[in-house]
Design a protein around this motif. Structure first.
Motif, PDB file in Angstrom:
ATOM      1  N   GLY A  26       2.119   5.791  -7.166  1.00  0.00           N
ATOM      2  CA  GLY A  26       1.125   6.744  -6.915  1.00  0.00           C
ATOM      3  C   GLY A  26      -0.336   5.735  -7.068  1.00  0.00           C
ATOM      4  O   GLY A  26      -0.899   5.179  -6.420  1.00  0.00           O
ATOM      5  N   ASN A  27      -1.113   6.223  -8.018  1.00  0.00           N
ATOM      6  CA  ASN A  27      -2.503   5.826  -8.046  1.00  0.00           C
ATOM      7  C   ASN A  27      -2.450   4.546  -9.310  1.00  0.00           C
ATOM      8  O   ASN A  27      -3.471   3.926  -9.749  1.00  0.00           O
ATOM      9  CB  ASN A  27      -3.608   6.694  -8.645  1.00  0.00           C
ATOM     10  CG  ASN A  27      -3.329   7.439  -9.908  1.00  0.00           C
ATOM     11  OD1 ASN A  27      -2.350   7.069 -10.579  1.00  0.00           O
ATOM     12  ND2 ASN A  27      -4.505   8.009 -10.341  1.00  0.00           N
ATOM     13  N   LYS A  28      -1.096   4.352  -9.585  1.00  0.00           N
ATOM     14  CA  LYS A  28      -1.180   3.028 -10.606  1.00  0.00           C
ATOM     15  C   LYS A  28      -0.469   1.679  -9.941  1.00  0.00           C
ATOM     16  O   LYS A  28       0.276   2.012  -9.012  1.00  0.00           O
ATOM     17  CB  LYS A  28      -0.023   3.309 -11.759  1.00  0.00           C
ATOM     18  CG  LYS A  28      -0.719   4.558 -12.473  1.00  0.00           C
ATOM     19  CD  LYS A  28       0.434   4.945 -13.614  1.00  0.00           C
ATOM     20  CE  LYS A  28       1.377   5.657 -13.107  1.00  0.00           C
ATOM     21  NZ  LYS A  28       2.398   6.179 -14.148  1.00  0.00           N
ATOM     22  N   GLU A  79       0.825  -1.426  -0.058  1.00  0.00           N
ATOM     23  CA  GLU A  79       0.016   0.071   0.027  1.00  0.00           C
ATOM     24  C   GLU A  79       0.902   1.134   0.102  1.00  0.00           C
ATOM     25  O   GLU A  79       1.950   1.473   0.463  1.00  0.00           O
ATOM     26  CB  GLU A  79      -0.884  -0.045   1.237  1.00  0.00           C
ATOM     27  CG  GLU A  79      -0.559   0.000   2.431  1.00  0.00           C
ATOM     28  CD  GLU A  79      -1.557   0.195   3.595  1.00  0.00           C
ATOM     29  OE1 GLU A  79      -2.338   1.129   3.392  1.00  0.00           O
ATOM     30  OE2 GLU A  79      -1.632  -0.626   4.319  1.00  0.00           O
ATOM     31  N   ASN A  80       0.318   2.253  -0.574  1.00  0.00           N
ATOM     32  CA  ASN A  80       0.873   3.635  -0.401  1.00  0.00           C
ATOM     33  C   ASN A  80      -0.299   4.619   0.020  1.00  0.00           C
ATOM     34  O   ASN A  80      -1.179   4.177   0.410  1.00  0.00           O
ATOM     35  CB  ASN A  80       1.260   4.239  -1.732  1.00  0.00           C
ATOM     36  CG  ASN A  80       0.480   4.078  -2.789  1.00  0.00           C
ATOM     37  OD1 ASN A  80      -0.651   4.042  -2.861  1.00  0.00           O
ATOM     38  ND2 ASN A  80       1.042   4.109  -4.097  1.00  0.00           N
ATOM     39  N   GLU A  81      -0.172   5.895  -0.079  1.00  0.00           N
ATOM     40  CA  GLU A  81      -1.122   7.013   0.086  1.00  0.00           C
ATOM     41  C   GLU A  81      -2.485   6.788  -0.494  1.00  0.00           C
ATOM     42  O   GLU A  81      -3.436   7.396  -0.047  1.00  0.00           O
ATOM     43  CB  GLU A  81      -0.555   8.273   0.101  1.00  0.00           C
ATOM     44  CG  GLU A  81      -0.060   8.797  -1.224  1.00  0.00           C
ATOM     45  CD  GLU A  81       0.928   8.280  -1.946  1.00  0.00           C
ATOM     46  OE1 GLU A  81       1.259   8.436  -3.161  1.00  0.00           O
ATOM     47  OE2 GLU A  81       1.813   7.547  -1.170  1.00  0.00           O
ATOM     48  N   ARG A  82      -2.536   6.123  -1.794  1.00  0.00           N
ATOM     49  CA  ARG A  82      -3.526   6.127  -2.586  1.00  0.00           C
ATOM     50  C   ARG A  82      -4.332   4.807  -2.713  1.00  0.00           C
ATOM     51  O   ARG A  82      -5.473   4.666  -2.749  1.00  0.00           O
ATOM     52  CB  ARG A  82      -2.991   6.545  -4.110  1.00  0.00           C
ATOM     53  CG  ARG A  82      -2.587   8.052  -4.352  1.00  0.00           C
ATOM     54  CD  ARG A  82      -3.704   8.988  -4.247  1.00  0.00           C
ATOM     55  NE  ARG A  82      -4.848   8.680  -5.098  1.00  0.00           N
ATOM     56  CZ  ARG A  82      -5.061   9.167  -6.347  1.00  0.00           C
ATOM     57  NH1 ARG A  82      -4.224   9.803  -7.078  1.00  0.00           N
ATOM     58  NH2 ARG A  82      -5.886   8.611  -7.099  1.00  0.00           N
ATOM     59  N   ILE A  83      -3.521   3.752  -2.509  1.00  0.00           N
ATOM     60  CA  ILE A  83      -3.869   2.398  -3.018  1.00  0.00           C
ATOM     61  C   ILE A  83      -3.496   1.385  -1.768  1.00  0.00           C
ATOM     62  O   ILE A  83      -2.291   1.345  -1.512  1.00  0.00           O
ATOM     63  CB  ILE A  83      -3.348   1.843  -4.283  1.00  0.00           C
ATOM     64  CG1 ILE A  83      -4.078   2.889  -5.530  1.00  0.00           C
ATOM     65  CG2 ILE A  83      -4.051   0.148  -4.884  1.00  0.00           C
ATOM     66  CD1 ILE A  83      -3.423   2.723  -6.684  1.00  0.00           C
ATOM     67  N   ASP A  99      -9.280   1.986  -3.425  1.00  0.00           N
ATOM     68  CA  ASP A  99      -8.675   3.175  -3.649  1.00  0.00           C
ATOM     69  C   ASP A  99      -9.163   4.208  -2.547  1.00  0.00           C
ATOM     70  O   ASP A  99     -10.309   4.359  -2.219  1.00  0.00           O
ATOM     71  CB  ASP A  99      -9.787   3.537  -4.874  1.00  0.00           C
ATOM     72  CG  ASP A  99      -9.555   5.107  -5.300  1.00  0.00           C
ATOM     73  OD1 ASP A  99      -8.859   5.777  -4.503  1.00  0.00           O
ATOM     74  OD2 ASP A  99     -10.261   5.491  -6.278  1.00  0.00           O
ATOM     75  N   LYS A 100      -7.967   4.337  -1.668  1.00  0.00           N
ATOM     76  CA  LYS A 100      -8.331   4.994  -0.508  1.00  0.00           C
ATOM     77  C   LYS A 100      -8.866   6.502  -0.564  1.00  0.00           C
ATOM     78  O   LYS A 100      -9.507   7.081   0.171  1.00  0.00           O
ATOM     79  CB  LYS A 100      -6.959   5.191   0.210  1.00  0.00           C
ATOM     80  CG  LYS A 100      -6.106   4.075   0.691  1.00  0.00           C
ATOM     81  CD  LYS A 100      -4.733   4.225   1.058  1.00  0.00           C
ATOM     82  CE  LYS A 100      -4.128   2.945   1.909  1.00  0.00           C
ATOM     83  NZ  LYS A 100      -3.062   3.375   2.369  1.00  0.00           N
ATOM     84  N   LYS A 101      -8.307   7.144  -1.826  1.00  0.00           N
ATOM     85  CA  LYS A 101      -8.559   8.490  -1.998  1.00  0.00           C
ATOM     86  C   LYS A 101     -10.250   8.803  -2.086  1.00  0.00           C
ATOM     87  O   LYS A 101     -10.905   9.718  -1.505  1.00  0.00           O
ATOM     88  CB  LYS A 101      -8.135   9.005  -3.446  1.00  0.00           C
ATOM     89  CG  LYS A 101      -8.696  10.419  -3.317  1.00  0.00           C
ATOM     90  CD  LYS A 101      -7.708  11.025  -4.538  1.00  0.00           C
ATOM     91  CE  LYS A 101      -8.135  12.647  -4.988  1.00  0.00           C
ATOM     92  NZ  LYS A 101      -7.673  13.038  -6.091  1.00  0.00           N
ATOM     93  N   ASN A 102     -10.901   7.702  -2.841  1.00  0.00           N
ATOM     94  CA  ASN A 102     -12.458   7.650  -3.070  1.00  0.00           C
ATOM     95  C   ASN A 102     -13.115   6.572  -2.501  1.00  0.00           C
ATOM     96  O   ASN A 102     -14.140   6.459  -2.531  1.00  0.00           O
ATOM     97  CB  ASN A 102     -12.563   7.415  -4.608  1.00  0.00           C
ATOM     98  CG  ASN A 102     -12.130   8.483  -5.535  1.00  0.00           C
ATOM     99  OD1 ASN A 102     -12.221   9.730  -5.363  1.00  0.00           O
ATOM    100  ND2 ASN A 102     -10.816   8.134  -6.433  1.00  0.00           N
TER     101      ASN A 102
END
Length: 144
Positions: free
Chosen positions: A118-120, A6-10, A26-29
């Protein structure tokens, strides 16, 4: 047991069975992205297709005059991979065995990598022929 990356986005999880992605969050959404493998519809998430994509006639094929049985989409998705690297990237391998040679007569190593950018999600495949015979194969994925 699934491994987590995991990272800050996923947040993602990868299983030993088939080196299959089993969760993408998807953490952001605040949402699940990958199919939940509901057995009432389709009980898989993202199977790896190797050494065949699709089906052969009567689930059989021939190599050098010998007939072999091959399930639809090969056998990697039902095989247990071994994680050889964990950390910023998850790397798992499937190595030929006596059992795999009953279906596919070649010596091989299939390496699957999963990492986040990132988000990928970046997925890599490497197929090594560790034998001396020409090795025919196909490889693909079936993410849902």
């Amino acid at each position: 047991m699934a491994r987590v990356l995991e990272n800050e986005r996923i947040l993602m999880e990868v299983e030993e069975r088939g080196s299959q992605l089993v969760r993408i969050y998807d953490k952001k959404n605040d949402r699940e992205v990958l199919w939940n493998a509901d057995p009432a519809f389709w009980p898989k998430h993202s199977p790896l297709l190797f050494p065949m994509i699709g089906a052969s006639y009567e689930k059989k094929y021939r190599v050098n005059g010998k007939e072999y049985d091959m399930p639809n989409h090969g056998f990697a998705w039902t095989s247990d991979f071994t994680f050889v690297k964990e950390g910023e990237e998850l790397v798992a391998e499937l190595t030929s065995s006596a059992e795999s040679k009953e279906k596919y007569p070649y010596d091989f190593i299939v390496t699957v990598g999963h990492k986040l950018d990132g988000n990928k999600i970046i997925v890599s495949w490497k197929v090594e022929n560790t034998g001396t015979d020409e090795m025919l194969y196909s490889i693909g994925a079936h993410p849902a």
